[in-house]
Scaffold this active site. Structure first.
Site, short mmCIF file in Angstrom:
data_model
loop_
_atom_site.label_atom_id
_atom_site.label_comp_id
_atom_site.label_asym_id
_atom_site.label_seq_id
_atom_site.Cartn_x
_atom_site.Cartn_y
_atom_site.Cartn_z
N HIS A 25 1.93 16.14 -11.07
CA HIS A 25 1.15 14.71 -11.38
C HIS A 25 -0.37 14.82 -10.36
CE1 HIS A 25 5.57 14.91 -11.37
NE2 HIS A 25 4.88 13.72 -12.16
N GLY A 83 -2.27 0.60 -4.08
CA GLY A 83 -1.63 0.81 -5.16
C GLY A 83 -2.33 1.21 -6.04
N ARG A 106 -8.24 0.02 -7.14
CA ARG A 106 -8.61 -0.25 -5.38
C ARG A 106 -9.13 1.17 -4.62
NH1 ARG A 106 -8.09 -4.73 -1.81
NH2 ARG A 106 -8.80 -5.38 -4.11
N ARG A 109 -3.33 10.88 -15.59
CA ARG A 109 -2.74 9.30 -15.14
C ARG A 109 -3.56 8.55 -14.90
NH1 ARG A 109 3.33 8.99 -16.55
NH2 ARG A 109 3.67 10.85 -17.50
N ARG A 122 -0.17 3.63 3.45
CA ARG A 122 -0.08 2.74 2.61
C ARG A 122 -1.05 0.84 2.80
NH1 ARG A 122 1.55 -0.67 -1.64
NH2 ARG A 122 3.15 -1.93 -0.81
N VAL A 123 -1.83 0.88 2.37
CA VAL A 123 -2.80 0.09 2.44
C VAL A 123 -2.22 -1.60 0.84
CG1 VAL A 123 -4.26 0.54 3.39
CG2 VAL A 123 -4.33 0.87 1.87
N GLY A 124 -1.40 -2.38 0.78
CA GLY A 124 -1.40 -2.50 0.33
C GLY A 124 -1.04 -4.40 0.52
N SER A 125 -0.30 -5.00 -0.28
CA SER A 125 0.39 -6.58 -0.63
C SER A 125 1.79 -6.98 -0.29
CB SER A 125 -0.62 -7.57 -1.80
OG SER A 125 -0.33 -7.06 -3.00
N GLU A 169 7.51 -6.02 -0.77
CA GLU A 169 6.16 -4.93 -1.58
C GLU A 169 7.35 -4.20 -2.30
OE1 GLU A 169 7.80 -2.06 -0.05
OE2 GLU A 169 5.48 -1.62 0.20
N GLU A 204 7.07 0.24 -1.95
CA GLU A 204 7.12 1.09 -1.92
C GLU A 204 7.32 1.48 -0.99
OE1 GLU A 204 4.17 -0.87 -2.63
OE2 GLU A 204 4.35 -0.41 -4.94
N SER A 212 -0.29 -12.00 -0.51
CA SER A 212 -0.66 -12.39 -1.00
C SER A 212 -0.70 -13.19 -2.48
CB SER A 212 -1.31 -10.67 -2.55
OG SER A 212 0.25 -10.81 -2.49
N ASP A 213 1.12 -13.69 -1.66
CA ASP A 213 1.80 -14.20 -2.35
C ASP A 213 2.63 -15.21 -1.21
OD1 ASP A 213 2.57 -11.94 -3.90
OD2 ASP A 213 3.97 -12.98 -2.63
N ARG A 222 -8.93 -12.12 -1.96
CA ARG A 222 -8.43 -10.44 -1.29
C ARG A 222 -9.06 -10.43 -0.81
NH1 ARG A 222 -4.33 -11.09 -5.54
NH2 ARG A 222 -4.82 -9.51 -6.77
N1 ADE Z 1 3.47 -7.24 -3.53
C1 ADE Z 1 2.81 -8.06 -3.59
N2 ADE Z 1 3.90 -9.64 -3.61
C2 ADE Z 1 4.51 -9.07 -4.25
C3 ADE Z 1 5.36 -9.69 -4.07
N3 ADE Z 1 6.24 -11.22 -4.21
N4 ADE Z 1 6.97 -8.99 -4.97
C4 ADE Z 1 7.15 -7.82 -4.82
N5 ADE Z 1 5.59 -6.69 -4.64
C5 ADE Z 1 5.07 -8.09 -3.93
#
Ligand code: ADE
Length: 231
Positions: A4, A20, A24, A43, A87-90, A179, A181, A203-204, A217
């Site tokens: 991969h 992710g 980004r 990919r 990891r830098v995520g939301s 999240e 991961e 993010s939410d 964001r």
């Molecule tokens: N990543 C950002 N918001 C999320 C959510 N509500 N559920 C799962 N992963 C997320």
């Protein structure tokens, strides 16, 4: 080359930042790094290596979910000499103490996935961040004047959960946010003797149902990147 990742041997730095979204990763490479080159594009999961303040560093997309990050983290650790993945995520907030754009350092990760069955353990594996990375991220945030929340997150296998109240059970165990991961990332690192940390921006919110826009964001993302790049 691995199934991969089509990078050459030694193409990656010892530390890889993993958002992710591969676009980004491209954004981070183009806006934060110098002397950047694209090292893998299988990919369209783009990976780049460049320099930050003179130090070699890589950035690569992980995709969404445990199976996806599981593939890339394993190949980077096992075949490309990578020692640290950040990891830098939301994430979606479960805690009333969290507001949109707040930053979490994921000290631990719970899961509803069967990922740990891979290791045939005679019990439950607690997935935890590397303490040195966690401490360093915490100190970076402090020095930069950025408030962070440190605690447990849920790495869920399901985004659209049929039982819409199931998250409240995790909330009752003081899990800060969801999240998809970190559990796999932390477990793979433990298994291979490597180091990992997840830094998340809210993010939410599952409580208020508020959501951030992609544009909004960007600001909080900058804060998260400052913490991650200076590790
Ligand atoms: N990543 C950002 N918001 C999320 C959510 N509500 N559920 C799962 N992963 C997320």
């Amino acid at each position: 080359m691995t199934p991969h990742i089509n990078a050459k041997e030694n193409a990656f730095a010892k530390t890889v930042l993993m958002p992710g979204d591969p676009l980004r990763a491209k954004f981070i490479a183009e806006n934060y790094l110098e002397n950047v080159s694209l090292v893998t594009d299988v990919r369209n999961m783009f990976g780049y290596t460049g320099e930050y303040k003179g130090n070699k560093i890589s950035v690569m997309g992980s995709g969404m979910g445990i199976p996806s990050i599981g593939i890339y983290a394993y190949e980077l650790f096992k075949f490309y000499g990578v020692e640290n993945i950040v990891r830098v995520g939301s994430c979606g907030a479960y805690s009333k103490d969290l507001n949109l754009y707040d930053i979490i350092l994921a000290q631990g990760a719970c899961t509803n996935s069967a990922f740990q069955e891979n290791y045939k353990l005679p019990g439950t594996f607690s997935a935890i961040a590397d303490f040195d990375l966690l401490l360093s991220a915490y100190n970076n945030a402090k020095n930069l004047g950025i408030t962070v929340h440190v605690g447990n997150v849920l790495s869920s296998d399901v985004f659209y959960q049929d039982d819409v109240d199931a998250w409240k059970k995790w909330q009752s165990m003081k899990v800060l946010a969801v999240e998809m991961e970190s559990y796999a990332l932390y477990a793979i690192a433990a298994n291979l003797g490597k180091k990992t940390l997840t830094i998340l921006t809210v993010s939410d919110s599952l409580i208020t149902h508020e959501e951030t826009t992609a544009e909004e964001r960007q600001t909080s993302f900058t804060k998260m990147m400052e913490i991650a790049l200076n590790l």
